[in-house]
Design an enzyme around this catalytic site. Sequence first.
Site, PDB file in Angstrom:
ATOM      1  N   GLU A  20      10.344  -2.917  13.102  1.00 30.62           N
ATOM      2  CA  GLU A  20      11.541  -2.366  12.442  1.00 30.62           C
ATOM      3  C   GLU A  20      12.710  -2.282  13.421  1.00 30.62           C
ATOM      4  O   GLU A  20      13.844  -2.671  13.091  1.00 30.62           O
ATOM      5  CB  GLU A  20      11.245  -0.971  11.886  1.00 30.62           C
ATOM      6  CG  GLU A  20      10.103  -0.932  10.889  1.00 30.62           C
ATOM      7  CD  GLU A  20       8.760  -0.635  11.524  1.00 30.62           C
ATOM      8  OE1 GLU A  20       7.841  -0.191  10.819  1.00 30.62           O
ATOM      9  OE2 GLU A  20       8.640  -0.850  12.752  1.00 30.62           O
ATOM     10  N   ASP A  22       0.807  -1.218   0.000  1.00 24.63           N
ATOM     11  CA  ASP A  22       0.000   0.000   0.000  1.00 24.63           C
ATOM     12  C   ASP A  22       0.840   1.267   0.000  1.00 24.63           C
ATOM     13  O   ASP A  22       0.302   2.369   0.123  1.00 24.63           O
ATOM     14  CB  ASP A  22      -0.948   0.017   1.210  1.00 24.63           C
ATOM     15  CG  ASP A  22      -0.194  -0.049   2.536  1.00 24.63           C
ATOM     16  OD1 ASP A  22       1.013  -0.382   2.521  1.00 24.63           O
ATOM     17  OD2 ASP A  22      -0.809   0.207   3.584  1.00 24.63           O
TER      18      ASP A  22
END
Length: 495
Positions: free
Chosen positions: A434, A351
């Site tokens: 992350e 996306d």
Amino acid sequence: MKLTYSNLGGSGNGIGIGNGNGNGSKMSLGKSIKMYLTIFIATTCIYMVLYQYHISQEPFAGSEVVKHQEKSSSYIASYLWSPISLLMANNSIQTNSNPLPTTTTTSTKTITTTTSDSTTTKATISQKLGISSDSIETVSLIATRPTLISSRLDLRSGLRSGSGSGSGSVGGGHHKTVIIKTSTTPTTTTATTTTSTSPASGLVTTKLATTTAKPKAKQSAAAKSITAHSDHAHKTRPTFVAVSQPPPLYIITPTYRRPEQTAELTRLGYTLKHVANLLWLVIEDANKTNPLVAHTLDRIGVPYEYMVAPMPEKYKQTKRAKPRGVSNRNRGLQYLRQHATEGVLYFADDDNTYDISIFEQMRYINKVAMWPVGLVTKTGVSSPIIQNGKLVGFYDGWIGGRKYPVDMAGFAVSVKFLKERPKAEMPFKPGYEEDGFLRSLAPLDNSEIELLADECRDVLTWHTQTKKNAPAQALNRTRYRDTNLEFIDKLLVRP
């Protein structure tokens, strides 16, 4: 004929040979007109004789003389009033009807240009250049006529021999031959392009064989020089150059079943189609592959591997935030450890929005690289803070005690650097995916992190989000039986 002229304009005495004054005047006027016409015709004939003589002395080609005569407004008059021009025309007709004997030659030229075996060619080039043959791509270039290869080549780079393992893996072959036939006048060119992958080096080797055949042509001796010059323009001469393929890119994209799934994969796929030497790892959070996803990936045409990696059940049952995409990304890391030898990996969500220049920049990193990502949190951007060319901190709307508060789209890792850390993986901790993955790459100093996007002064990736759509309602198959809606309904993704 003897004429006596006296006072032509007078009325009484007129011309001395008339019977009366009135009759004498009329006869004198008619004779005067006849005299002037005779003089005009004689002058015109003399002019045309000189004109034809001038034309006959000009060294023009036959076609140019005809054009010149056709454009002349006095051409018809010259044939009516000039006996000499009539004689010259007759001579010209006789010359055209009885041409001089000429020698007609028929020549057949066959120019065949083929490339030898890629191994032999690579060895020869590497010996001349003094470099490794594994980093050489052999390409046959046609200097005068470029050939456009419109068919897609399925490029798989940096992979070891064998197909991708994993449950529900879907992928194309690693070797494809494309034959393109281009017909031109007066040459016919047949090009055969064979693309193969070097498993050890992750480089793509292309072998192009070109055969150019000239048709038979009958030419007169007068037109031989012109035709020879025209034929020379169509000759092709092979040129061999040593081209090193860029390092491969491995794009890991997690996905899951939702109404927007195929639309977002299509948008991302056509962005990746502009990037060379790339393998797209599409990994779905499901127990089995989706035929609609496989169909979409086939239609896009980017080299891909389609796998599944469902989220563990214990995380599915939790009422808290779910670690979405973690199992998908870890499955991609496992695939790279098994098959890749070099290159760069990048987590590209389906996306997001990407400027293709960022892919070319990350391709050459040594360990880890970072850059800004737009449309993230309240700050509007997540970025490393650079001062005097050095990384001194991070700018993000939510730090949350993270050592590396960066977005998933804001970093890339070298495959070699990853394989040197076999325990590196992404944790199942929402919000810290992350940071946990980058921490698992330790030891990693900030000075070893490369800064891309003009040293983090530009934004080349954006964390865009597609509007959530409600699942499509069921189709009334009784009402819309035997219509196109039955086919379209099969393309809708429902949870």
